[in-house]
Scaffold this active site. Structure first.
Site, PDB file in Angstrom:
ATOM      1  N   GLY A  36      32.857  27.821  38.916  1.00 21.69           N
ATOM      2  CA  GLY A  36      33.754  28.800  39.658  1.00 21.69           C
ATOM      3  C   GLY A  36      35.029  28.322  40.416  1.00 21.69           C
ATOM      4  O   GLY A  36      35.780  29.052  40.853  1.00 21.69           O
ATOM      5  N   GLY A  37      35.069  27.039  40.477  1.00 25.97           N
ATOM      6  CA  GLY A  37      36.463  26.429  40.940  1.00 25.97           C
ATOM      7  C   GLY A  37      36.554  26.750  42.443  1.00 25.97           C
ATOM      8  O   GLY A  37      35.922  27.113  43.112  1.00 25.97           O
ATOM      9  N   CYS A  39      38.279  29.166  43.389  1.00 21.52           N
ATOM     10  CA  CYS A  39      38.301  30.594  43.828  1.00 21.52           C
ATOM     11  C   CYS A  39      36.876  30.978  44.367  1.00 21.52           C
ATOM     12  O   CYS A  39      36.781  31.506  45.475  1.00 21.52           O
ATOM     13  CB  CYS A  39      38.563  31.518  42.366  1.00 21.52           C
ATOM     14  SG  CYS A  39      38.354  32.941  42.835  1.00 21.52           S
ATOM     15  N   ILE A 172      47.303  32.435  52.001  1.00 22.98           N
ATOM     16  CA  ILE A 172      46.020  31.804  52.695  1.00 22.98           C
ATOM     17  C   ILE A 172      46.305  31.434  54.250  1.00 22.98           C
ATOM     18  O   ILE A 172      45.513  31.745  54.872  1.00 22.98           O
ATOM     19  CB  ILE A 172      46.056  30.233  52.081  1.00 22.98           C
ATOM     20  CG1 ILE A 172      45.768  30.070  50.641  1.00 22.98           C
ATOM     21  CG2 ILE A 172      44.896  29.415  52.582  1.00 22.98           C
ATOM     22  CD1 ILE A 172      45.939  28.670  49.782  1.00 22.98           C
ATOM     23  N   ALA A 300      43.165  33.928  40.619  1.00 23.68           N
ATOM     24  CA  ALA A 300      42.116  34.071  39.570  1.00 23.68           C
ATOM     25  C   ALA A 300      42.391  34.794  38.506  1.00 23.68           C
ATOM     26  O   ALA A 300      41.838  34.568  37.356  1.00 23.68           O
ATOM     27  CB  ALA A 300      40.813  34.401  40.436  1.00 23.68           C
ATOM     28  N   HIS A 423      41.617  64.607  44.700  1.00 23.41           N
ATOM     29  CA  HIS A 423      41.784  64.804  46.081  1.00 23.41           C
ATOM     30  C   HIS A 423      40.500  65.235  46.912  1.00 23.41           C
ATOM     31  O   HIS A 423      39.580  65.806  46.131  1.00 23.41           O
ATOM     32  CB  HIS A 423      42.907  66.166  46.136  1.00 23.41           C
ATOM     33  CG  HIS A 423      43.057  66.663  47.630  1.00 23.41           C
ATOM     34  ND1 HIS A 423      43.948  65.780  48.472  1.00 23.41           N
ATOM     35  CD2 HIS A 423      42.352  67.416  48.418  1.00 23.41           C
ATOM     36  CE1 HIS A 423      43.955  66.466  49.719  1.00 23.41           C
ATOM     37  NE2 HIS A 423      42.976  67.541  49.668  1.00 23.41           N
TER      38      HIS A 423
END
Length: 447
Positions: A36-37, A39, A172, A300, A423
């Site tokens: 998942g790193g 992110c 960030i 990502a 709407h």
């Protein structure tokens, strides 16, 4: 012998591995940390859990106007961290499950890319492959000064600092400014530029700056934070000729590529990132690079797209990365999102038209007490091509996907304005802004 070996299991890497397997490849992926790193574990998902808390607290402030009585006891930061960890753990397991379901061989180890056909694991094992995809991501710089935090460390901070300085003014920095402001910290953002969020439309960043200031977030622009010194459990920040004490300082000055796996490889590096062409191929044939390590677009969703492109090319297909319609999203309250050129950029190359429509004139936004913000549309004057859409307001990060579709499909603004929108919806703000390009917005007063 593998068809493709992917090094790195973040958004770009795991998507590349799955895509290559979908195309019939014998695929392996190597990851030394959690899947998942950044992110999933230290970025997008954890921060969005916290910014969702900010949005909930903002909504609660409106309850009394609606006849709802609620007592807020405050935030339990330790519980918030546990909740964040449960969500990320579940998603990490989901990524691993996906990889296994497609038959991708998983190696949990550090690795070095020896050449286009060999990956060397830390235990000496060599993986032979026809192609390599590098997806090692990016990292933040650390400091040894007590009280000076990276974004990763800020996610785990259990106590609420009375005062916090945030050095930097990118996405960030601004998200963390809202997170800690909502927790009760007195937050000061220190920007070296004349505005915050310099890569988004100036009118939008100026509007957000005003909103943040109303919430009590101090923003210092055109200032350099030169020195950080420990003193009596405080951090002294030197700004020009002033020295200001803070309980904590968060450094949010960007990210740098993780290049350790390439230390023995003569691959072309530009400005600290791996250089690639539109096929995501590096200077060495058969070696591709995707995601943050390229520095092209450190989001990502762009990483997902790069991963798919690289996988297709590694498997003998022909694909190109097209990032012109890749959105940018900021999860403040209100949210900010954009796709395409800013007004400043567009004026350099085109004769343009610009239109705006306010959330305050939208029925659904009024029902949700979400009247801050606007949608801004920029088009080419001659053809009506949508050059950029910029949004500040509730659900902007969802609404921008509609704009990205229109831009990607090259739908002219006048044709897009003819689409029937449901709407009442907040999406109608986009429709009205598109219509107003040619003064056809029914809900805009006659000019």
């Amino acid at each position: 012998m593998y068809d493709v070996v992917v090094v790195g299991g973040g958004p770009a890497g795991y998507v590349a591995a799955i895509k290559a397997a979908m195309l019939g490849g014998n695929v392996a992926i190597v990851e030394s940390d959690k899947f998942g790193g950044t992110c999933l574990n230290r970025g997008c998902i954890p921060t969005k859990i916290y910014t969702e808390n900010v949005e909930m607290l903002e909504a609660i402030k409106e309850f009394s106007k609606r006849g709802i009585s609620v007592n807020i006891e405050g935030q339990d930061i330790k519980k918030a961290i546990k909740y964040k960890n449960r969500v990320t753990k579940k998603l990490v397991a989901g990524v691993e499950g996906l990889l296994k379901s497609y038959g991708v061989k998983i190696f949990k180890a550090k690795a070095t890319v020896k050449n286009a056909n060999e990956i060397v694991l830390e235990n000496g094992e060599v993986l032979s492959t026809a192609s390599v995809i590098i997806a090692t991501g990016s990292k933040v710089s650390k400091t040894d000064i007590k009280g000076v935090l990276t974004s990763t460390e800020a996610l785990e901070l259990e106590e609420v600092p009375e005062t916090m300085a945030i050095v930097g003014s990118d996405f960030i920095a601004i998200e963390f400014a809202e997170i800690f402001n909502s927790r009760g910290s007195k937050v000061t953002v220190i920007s070296s530029t004349d505005e915050i969020l310099t890569d988004i439309d100036r009118e939008v960043s100026t509007a957000l700056k005003r909103i943040l200031a109303k919430k009590g977030i101090e923003i210092l622009t055109n200032e350099e934070a030169d020195t950080f010194v420990e003193a009596d459990d405080k951090v002294i920040v030197k700004i020009a000729d002033k020295e200001i004490k803070f309980d904590k300082v968060l450094l949010a000055l960007g990210r740098e590529a993780n290049l350790n796996v390439l230390e023995n490889l003569n691959v072309k590096i530009e400005n600290g990132f791996v250089s690639v062409n539109d096929k995501m191929e590096t200077s060495i044939k058969g070696i591709y690079a995707v995601g943050d390590v390229t520095g092209i677009d450190m989001t990502a969703h762009a990483a997902f797209a790069m991963g798919e492109v690289a996988a297709q090319n590694a498997m003998g297909r022909k694909a190109k990365f097209k990032g012109q319609a890749s959105p940018k999203c900021l999860y403040t309250v209100p949210q900010v999102a954009s796709v395409g050129l800013t007004e400043e950029e567009a004026r350099k190359y085109y004769n343009i038209k610009v239109s705006k429509f306010s959330f305050a004139a939208n029925g659904k936004a009024l029902t949700e007490s979400a009247t801050d913000g606007f949608v801004k549309v920029i088009t080419d004057e001659k053809y009506g091509e949508i050059l950029g859409v910029h949004i500040i307001g509730k659900k902007a990060t969802e609404l921008v996907n509609e704009a990205a579709i229109l831009k990607s499909l090259e739908v002219p603004a006048d044709e897009a304005a003819d689409i029937i929108f449901a709407h009442p919806t907040i999406s109608e703000v986009l429709k009205e802004a598109l219509a107003d390009i040619n003064n056809n917005s029914i809900h805009t007063p006659k000019k």
